[in-house]
Write an enzyme that holds these catalytic residues in place. Structure first.
Site, mmCIF file in Angstrom:
data_model
loop_
_atom_site.group_PDB
_atom_site.id
_atom_site.type_symbol
_atom_site.label_atom_id
_atom_site.label_comp_id
_atom_site.label_asym_id
_atom_site.label_seq_id
_atom_site.Cartn_x
_atom_site.Cartn_y
_atom_site.Cartn_z
ATOM 1 N N SER A 24 -32.792 -3.250 -87.252
ATOM 2 C CA SER A 24 -31.604 -2.392 -87.314
ATOM 3 C C SER A 24 -30.340 -3.166 -86.945
ATOM 4 C CB SER A 24 -31.771 -1.163 -86.405
ATOM 5 O OG SER A 24 -31.808 -1.538 -85.047
ATOM 6 N N HIS A 25 -30.467 -4.356 -86.383
ATOM 7 C CA HIS A 25 -29.286 -5.141 -86.019
ATOM 8 C C HIS A 25 -29.378 -6.580 -86.510
ATOM 9 C CE1 HIS A 25 -28.667 -1.534 -83.714
ATOM 10 N NE2 HIS A 25 -27.399 -1.858 -83.687
ATOM 11 N N GLU A 55 -31.540 2.553 -87.091
ATOM 12 C CA GLU A 55 -32.950 2.827 -87.389
ATOM 13 C C GLU A 55 -33.060 4.020 -88.348
ATOM 14 O OE1 GLU A 55 -35.276 0.713 -86.120
ATOM 15 O OE2 GLU A 55 -36.662 1.824 -87.408
HETATM 16 P P1 NDP Z 1 -36.055 0.909 -79.028
HETATM 17 O O1 NDP Z 1 -36.229 2.369 -78.913
HETATM 18 O O2 NDP Z 1 -37.058 0.128 -79.787
HETATM 19 O O3 NDP Z 1 -35.918 0.322 -77.553
HETATM 20 C C1 NDP Z 1 -35.655 -1.009 -77.410
HETATM 21 C C2 NDP Z 1 -36.028 -1.543 -76.057
HETATM 22 O O4 NDP Z 1 -37.231 -0.954 -75.548
HETATM 23 C C3 NDP Z 1 -36.327 -3.020 -76.205
HETATM 24 O O5 NDP Z 1 -36.012 -3.656 -74.999
HETATM 25 C C4 NDP Z 1 -37.823 -2.974 -76.506
HETATM 26 O O6 NDP Z 1 -38.484 -4.213 -76.341
HETATM 27 C C5 NDP Z 1 -38.281 -1.943 -75.521
HETATM 28 N N1 NDP Z 1 -39.536 -1.310 -75.913
HETATM 29 C C6 NDP Z 1 -39.819 -0.709 -77.088
HETATM 30 N N2 NDP Z 1 -41.086 -0.246 -77.079
HETATM 31 C C7 NDP Z 1 -41.608 -0.557 -75.865
HETATM 32 C C8 NDP Z 1 -42.883 -0.353 -75.248
HETATM 33 N N3 NDP Z 1 -43.855 0.283 -75.879
HETATM 34 N N4 NDP Z 1 -43.070 -0.829 -74.011
HETATM 35 C C9 NDP Z 1 -42.079 -1.468 -73.356
HETATM 36 N N5 NDP Z 1 -40.860 -1.692 -73.890
HETATM 37 C C10 NDP Z 1 -40.626 -1.234 -75.127
HETATM 38 O O7 NDP Z 1 -34.643 0.505 -79.720
HETATM 39 P P2 NDP Z 1 -33.313 1.340 -79.876
HETATM 40 O O8 NDP Z 1 -33.358 1.935 -81.234
HETATM 41 O O9 NDP Z 1 -33.089 2.233 -78.725
HETATM 42 O O10 NDP Z 1 -32.208 0.162 -79.836
HETATM 43 C C11 NDP Z 1 -32.278 -0.925 -80.721
HETATM 44 C C12 NDP Z 1 -31.062 -1.800 -80.599
HETATM 45 O O11 NDP Z 1 -29.921 -1.131 -81.069
HETATM 46 C C13 NDP Z 1 -30.707 -2.300 -79.203
HETATM 47 O O12 NDP Z 1 -30.750 -3.709 -79.250
HETATM 48 C C14 NDP Z 1 -29.286 -1.822 -78.966
HETATM 49 O O13 NDP Z 1 -28.428 -2.729 -78.300
HETATM 50 C C15 NDP Z 1 -28.797 -1.615 -80.376
HETATM 51 N N6 NDP Z 1 -27.720 -0.637 -80.398
HETATM 52 C C16 NDP Z 1 -26.427 -1.074 -80.450
HETATM 53 C C17 NDP Z 1 -25.404 -0.159 -80.438
HETATM 54 C C18 NDP Z 1 -23.980 -0.571 -80.407
HETATM 55 O O14 NDP Z 1 -23.113 0.280 -80.319
HETATM 56 N N7 NDP Z 1 -23.630 -1.832 -80.451
HETATM 57 C C19 NDP Z 1 -25.651 1.281 -80.409
HETATM 58 C C20 NDP Z 1 -27.061 1.614 -80.298
HETATM 59 C C21 NDP Z 1 -28.045 0.681 -80.302
HETATM 60 P P3 NDP Z 1 -38.916 -5.044 -77.692
HETATM 61 O O15 NDP Z 1 -37.629 -5.450 -78.326
HETATM 62 O O16 NDP Z 1 -39.737 -6.158 -77.183
HETATM 63 O O17 NDP Z 1 -39.693 -4.083 -78.544
HETATM 64 O O1 PYC Z 2 -27.444 1.471 -84.486
HETATM 65 O O2 PYC Z 2 -26.640 3.081 -83.241
HETATM 66 C C1 PYC Z 2 -26.528 2.008 -83.817
HETATM 67 C C2 PYC Z 2 -25.264 1.259 -83.692
HETATM 68 C C3 PYC Z 2 -24.037 1.749 -83.447
HETATM 69 C C4 PYC Z 2 -23.166 0.702 -83.423
HETATM 70 C C5 PYC Z 2 -23.887 -0.412 -83.656
HETATM 71 N N1 PYC Z 2 -25.172 -0.055 -83.800
#
Ligand code: NDP
Ligand code: PYC
Length: 344
Positions: free
Chosen positions: A53-54, A194
């Protein structure tokens, strides 16, 4: 230009090819060389660590946002030092990553002098995962925390109308002789990226990720994107998300996700707002007991993994090692779309 071995739906690229493709697309579309390089580094790291997703997918959003005319593709960040423990970087409406790169040495130096320091990035377009940044803080031997709002896409627990961004929270803790402990997750059930990937591939989303425009649960990705995403952990995620809005928004003189969304209107571009990073030095805060404290931390982390529970980022570090050996597999339709943005 890029090459690679092709099978029907996927294409294999080396990490260098992912980087070169990203730099080329960003440069040809108007980003200055320093911005193109740091954005490409982060996108390449995402693809390498299998954070789809990133990863490369984000190039389309960067180019689309640039074409909207809102982003400055070449602004040089302005660094100020309002207090001993604070570095403030004005990204000047460029993407956030150059501001982070230039602010990081000051953040680390101030944390090592004061025990704790804050890096506030303002006026930045922000699309990226936060783990590369907290990992970079941990490389200085510091614990790191990062957070940022985005656009108002997420309803508060108990409500149906979007208020919060997907508001990621990331944390890194340096460990002796290996990868740091790192987590980095959206405070929504998942990142919006995602759900966008589900929509692109025509897959339903699990129940509990989003509600539609009428406030009804939905498994339709497009309906969820049009309606409201949901926080993780009910009222707990809602409260964490509120904290992120306040700390990475008004506290540092910047916008909430609602304000960022209002600025964007219907452009659908990358959100413009601030980011807050905190660095903490265990040598100063740890009462001079570094070895004892490290042993305590390691024993606690081993007690997690020792019972078969996985540490966050473990999957990512495994993916990283594999990608370094074997390259990455990229969806061919995505690759073709990226090439159509202007790569040779
Ligand atoms: P997840 O729900 O997959 O959570 C990610 C985190 O949880 C990671 O550290 C991951 O480790 C860990 N994790 C996942 N499954 C497990 C498990 N079973 N046991 C232990 N740890 C686990 O991802 P999100 O969709 O919440 O977020 C994804 C990315 O999106 C992030 O990197 C975030 O920074 C980015 N994002 C950026 C935004 C922005 O505004 N710039 C906004 C929202 C999100 P692992 O990677 O090893 O699976
Ligand atoms: O995936 O939620 C997201 C997000 C927002 C800004 C950058 N990534």
């Amino acid at each position: 230009s890029t090459g690679g071995n092709v099978n029907t739906d996927m294409i294999n690229l080396s990490i260098d090819q992912v980087y070169d493709l990203s730099v080329e697309v960003l440069g040809r579309n108007g980003f200055s060389a320093p911005h193109a390089a740091v954005i490409a580094q982060t996108i390449t790291a995402g693809q390498r660590d299998d954070c789809q997703s990133h990863g490369l997918y984000r190039l389309m959003g960067c180019v689309r946002t640039l074409k909207s005319g809102l982003v400055d593709p070449s602004a040089q960040p302005i660094i100020t030092h309002p207090a001993a423990g604070v570095v403030q970087v004005d990204a000047q409406r460029a993407y956030s990553l150059l501001a982070f790169q230039e602010g990081l040495p000051h953040l680390a130096e101030k944390a090592k002098r004061n025990g704790v320091a804050v890096l506030a990035i303002n006026n930045c377009f922000h699309f990226s995962a936060l783990w590369p940044e907290v990992e970079a803080i941990a490389q200085h031997g510091l614990a790191g925390i990062a957070m940022t709002p985005s656009h108002s896409w997420v309803a508060p627990a108990g409500g149906t109308r979007p208020v919060f961004g997907t508001n990621p929270l990331a944390f890194a803790w340096p460990r002796p002789g290996g990868n740091p402990y790192v987590f980095d997750f959206a405070t929504s059930m998942v990142a919006r990226g995602e759900i966008e990937l589900h929509r692109r591939s025509g897959k339903p989303i699990p129940e509990g990720w989003a509600i539609d425009k009428n406030g009804q649960p939905t498994t339709d990705a497009a309906a969820g994107l049009d309606g409201a995403m949901l926080t993780f952990g009910s009222y707990k995620g809602s409260a964490l998300s509120t904290m992120i809005e306040l700390l990475a928004g008004p506290l540092i003189g910047d916008w909430t996700s609602l304000q960022s969304q209002a600025f964007d209107g219907s452009t659908g571009g990358t959100p413009l707002h601030g980011e807050l990073l905190i660095a903490l030095d265990p040598d100063i805060l740890g009462r001079g007991q570094r070895a004892i404290n490290t042993a305590g931390a390691e024993a606690m982390l081993d007690a997690i993994s020792g019972q078969g529970a996985r540490l966050p980022s473990e999957r990512r570090f495994i993916a990283r090692a594999k990608s370094e050996r074997e390259g990455v597999w990229v969806n061919r339709a995505l690759y073709d779309e990226i090439k159509s943005l202007g790569a040779t």
